[in-house]
Motif scaffolding. Sequence first.
Motif, PDB file in Angstrom:
ATOM      1  N   ALA A  44       0.835  -1.210   0.000  1.00  0.00           N
ATOM      2  CA  ALA A  44       0.000   0.000   0.000  1.00  0.00           C
ATOM      3  C   ALA A  44       0.866   1.254   0.000  1.00  0.00           C
ATOM      4  N   SER A  45       1.962   1.217   0.757  1.00  0.00           N
ATOM      5  CA  SER A  45       2.853   2.385   0.802  1.00  0.00           C
ATOM      6  C   SER A  45       3.512   2.621  -0.551  1.00  0.00           C
ATOM      7  N   ARG A  46       3.761   1.545  -1.303  1.00  0.00           N
ATOM      8  CA  ARG A  46       4.352   1.697  -2.635  1.00  0.00           C
ATOM      9  C   ARG A  46       3.380   2.428  -3.568  1.00  0.00           C
ATOM     10  N   TYR A  47       2.105   2.100  -3.466  1.00  0.00           N
ATOM     11  CA  TYR A  47       1.120   2.799  -4.291  1.00  0.00           C
ATOM     12  C   TYR A  47       1.059   4.282  -3.921  1.00  0.00           C
ATOM     13  N   VAL A  48       1.106   4.577  -2.620  1.00  0.00           N
ATOM     14  CA  VAL A  48       1.106   5.978  -2.179  1.00  0.00           C
ATOM     15  C   VAL A  48       2.360   6.683  -2.680  1.00  0.00           C
ATOM     16  N   PHE A  49       3.503   6.003  -2.593  1.00  0.00           N
ATOM     17  CA  PHE A  49       4.779   6.551  -3.065  1.00  0.00           C
ATOM     18  C   PHE A  49       4.720   6.892  -4.549  1.00  0.00           C
ATOM     19  N   GLN A  50       3.921   6.120  -5.277  1.00  0.00           N
ATOM     20  CA  GLN A  50       3.765   6.345  -6.717  1.00  0.00           C
ATOM     21  C   GLN A  50       2.625   7.316  -7.040  1.00  0.00           C
ATOM     22  N   GLY A  51       2.036   7.889  -5.994  1.00  0.00           N
ATOM     23  CA  GLY A  51       0.967   8.857  -6.197  1.00  0.00           C
ATOM     24  C   GLY A  51      -0.391   8.244  -6.452  1.00  0.00           C
ATOM     25  N   GLN A  52      -0.562   6.968  -6.085  1.00  0.00           N
ATOM     26  CA  GLN A  52      -1.826   6.277  -6.302  1.00  0.00           C
ATOM     27  C   GLN A  52      -2.503   5.971  -4.965  1.00  0.00           C
ATOM     28  N   SER A  53      -3.651   5.315  -5.034  1.00  0.00           N
ATOM     29  CA  SER A  53      -4.412   4.986  -3.836  1.00  0.00           C
ATOM     30  C   SER A  53      -3.850   3.751  -3.150  1.00  0.00           C
ATOM     31  N   LEU A  66      -1.362   5.363   7.554  1.00  0.00           N
ATOM     32  CA  LEU A  66      -0.404   4.308   7.838  1.00  0.00           C
ATOM     33  C   LEU A  66       0.476   4.040   6.618  1.00  0.00           C
ATOM     34  N   ALA A  67      -0.132   3.982   5.449  1.00  0.00           N
ATOM     35  CA  ALA A  67       0.651   3.775   4.217  1.00  0.00           C
ATOM     36  C   ALA A  67       1.589   4.948   3.969  1.00  0.00           C
ATOM     37  N   MET A  68       1.125   6.157   4.276  1.00  0.00           N
ATOM     38  CA  MET A  68       1.964   7.348   4.105  1.00  0.00           C
ATOM     39  C   MET A  68       3.173   7.292   5.035  1.00  0.00           C
ATOM     40  N   MET A  69       2.955   6.832   6.273  1.00  0.00           N
ATOM     41  CA  MET A  69       4.051   6.746   7.235  1.00  0.00           C
ATOM     42  C   MET A  69       5.126   5.762   6.779  1.00  0.00           C
ATOM     43  N   LEU A  70       4.732   4.775   5.976  1.00  0.00           N
ATOM     44  CA  LEU A  70       5.674   3.740   5.553  1.00  0.00           C
ATOM     45  C   LEU A  70       6.255   3.974   4.160  1.00  0.00           C
ATOM     46  N   PRO A  72       8.905   5.535   3.301  1.00  0.00           N
ATOM     47  CA  PRO A  72      10.354   5.285   3.222  1.00  0.00           C
ATOM     48  C   PRO A  72      10.711   3.833   2.898  1.00  0.00           C
ATOM     49  N   ASN A  73       9.770   2.893   3.107  1.00  0.00           N
ATOM     50  CA  ASN A  73      10.028   1.497   2.718  1.00  0.00           C
ATOM     51  C   ASN A  73      10.438   1.368   1.256  1.00  0.00           C
ATOM     52  N   ASN A  74      10.067   2.382   0.465  1.00  0.00           N
ATOM     53  CA  ASN A  74      10.264   2.319  -0.981  1.00  0.00           C
ATOM     54  C   ASN A  74      11.468   3.118  -1.463  1.00  0.00           C
ATOM     55  N   TRP A  75      12.315   3.551  -0.542  1.00  0.00           N
ATOM     56  CA  TRP A  75      13.487   4.344  -0.914  1.00  0.00           C
ATOM     57  C   TRP A  75      14.655   3.485  -1.395  1.00  0.00           C
ATOM     58  N   GLY A  76      14.513   2.182  -1.319  1.00  0.00           N
ATOM     59  CA  GLY A  76      15.586   1.283  -1.751  1.00  0.00           C
ATOM     60  C   GLY A  76      15.612   0.040  -0.905  1.00  0.00           C
ATOM     61  N   PRO A  77      16.372  -0.995  -1.300  1.00  0.00           N
ATOM     62  CA  PRO A  77      16.413  -2.270  -0.565  1.00  0.00           C
ATOM     63  C   PRO A  77      16.785  -2.114   0.914  1.00  0.00           C
ATOM     64  N   ALA A  78      17.662  -1.157   1.213  1.00  0.00           N
ATOM     65  CA  ALA A  78      18.099  -0.988   2.605  1.00  0.00           C
ATOM     66  C   ALA A  78      16.995  -0.436   3.489  1.00  0.00           C
ATOM     67  N   TRP A  79      15.924   0.087   2.887  1.00  0.00           N
ATOM     68  CA  TRP A  79      14.850   0.730   3.648  1.00  0.00           C
ATOM     69  C   TRP A  79      13.619  -0.146   3.801  1.00  0.00           C
ATOM     70  N   CYS A  80      13.658  -1.373   3.301  1.00  0.00           N
ATOM     71  CA  CYS A  80      12.437  -2.192   3.281  1.00  0.00           C
ATOM     72  C   CYS A  80      11.926  -2.529   4.677  1.00  0.00           C
ATOM     73  N   SER A  81      12.793  -2.434   5.683  1.00  0.00           N
ATOM     74  CA  SER A  81      12.380  -2.732   7.059  1.00  0.00           C
ATOM     75  C   SER A  81      12.114  -1.464   7.868  1.00  0.00           C
TER      76      SER A  81
END
Length: 397
Positions: A44-53, A66-70, A72-81
């Motif tokens: 869900a956070s990836r969709y928000v990161f891409q400007g979608q629902s 909650l998706a907005m708060m996460l 940073p999970n999409n900033w790269g492999p090191a951020w997935c956690s």
Amino acid sequence: MVTLSGIIALAIVLRIGFFLFGLYQDEHMPVKYTDIDYLVFSDASRYVFQGQSPYLRETYRYTPLLAMMLTPNNWGPAWCSFGKVLFMMGDLVTGVLIAKLLAKDKTLSKSKWLILSSLWLLNPMVITISTRGSSESILTVLIMLSLYYLIEYGNILASAFWLGLAIHFKIYPIIYLPSILFYLTNSSQPIVNYPVIKLVNVRNIKYATYTIATLLLFNGLMYLLYGQEFLDHSYLYHIVRIDHRHNFSVYNMVLYYKSALTTASSSTDIETLAFIPQLLLSGVIIPLIFAKKDLLSCLFIQTFTFVTFNKVITSQYFIWFLIFLPHFLSKSNLLHTRRFHGIFVLTLWIVSQGCWLYNAYRLEFLGENTLDYALFNSSLFFFLSNCICIGEFIKSL
């Protein structure tokens, strides 16, 4: 000499250890450590990161915040956690707030204060829930901030803001509003001194107004961003949900068979009717009896009752009442004159839960057909055990 700082340091080390073991288990073992919900949050956070629902992710049933708060999970492999680290920090902050509220009781010895604080900070269940990627700790922070500002400072605005935000995150904290409003009748004169009406005063009117205003503010913002799908997925879905997997609830079997029926053949909306006894007990009767006497103990019994009678129960839900357990035990006689009853309650709750987990394991991992008999009977056993626990909790105050 043991200090709160030392316990917090140990709590941090334990969380790091659980987190690192989780990474290893995910990489090398067939049964994954990470909760499936974390994958849902991350998608869900990836969709928000891409400007979608965020609701493009199937089964995402939470606030977009909650998706907005996460993201940073999409900033790269090191951020997935990143989300897991955020949740771990959340349950640490919750533990500090629990310790601060316990410290207000000057009758507690330092050793007892530290032991009770450790019930959250060093609790393996709490640590496992957050390190697996469950978001419950965000909610517990909001709830404890609300209570901290109310009890420590008497700050109506700040407390109501955090409670309103907590209700926005998940609906169930709304059951705390009647308790807090009733609690506030202790500290303010009634506007009109007549039966029932005398429960209304300036402070609880302000509290209710600020809480509702905060809830409407966040809901309105999310509705502007995502429209009807926000209401459908984050709120309305929970009224009619019939989840039957991984569900401790006594309603589990009914929901399982209900899910197999067509809409035309479905006559009784058990998933909606289940709210009646649940809300009557946890949202009305218990607050009227206990809120003025001891607010935090009231919230513990309320939440335990709410979870017991909920149509869906998972292990994460136990976190909801564990945040109040240290305070409740500090006021209860289950650790003193009724110590045997305390041991009995703890043993009964663990055994009944273990019985359900064993039969669920047989069903889901061994492929044995335990659903109709063993698992259903285990759900009944767990429900009745919880009811006995509620009775003991009430008698212990």
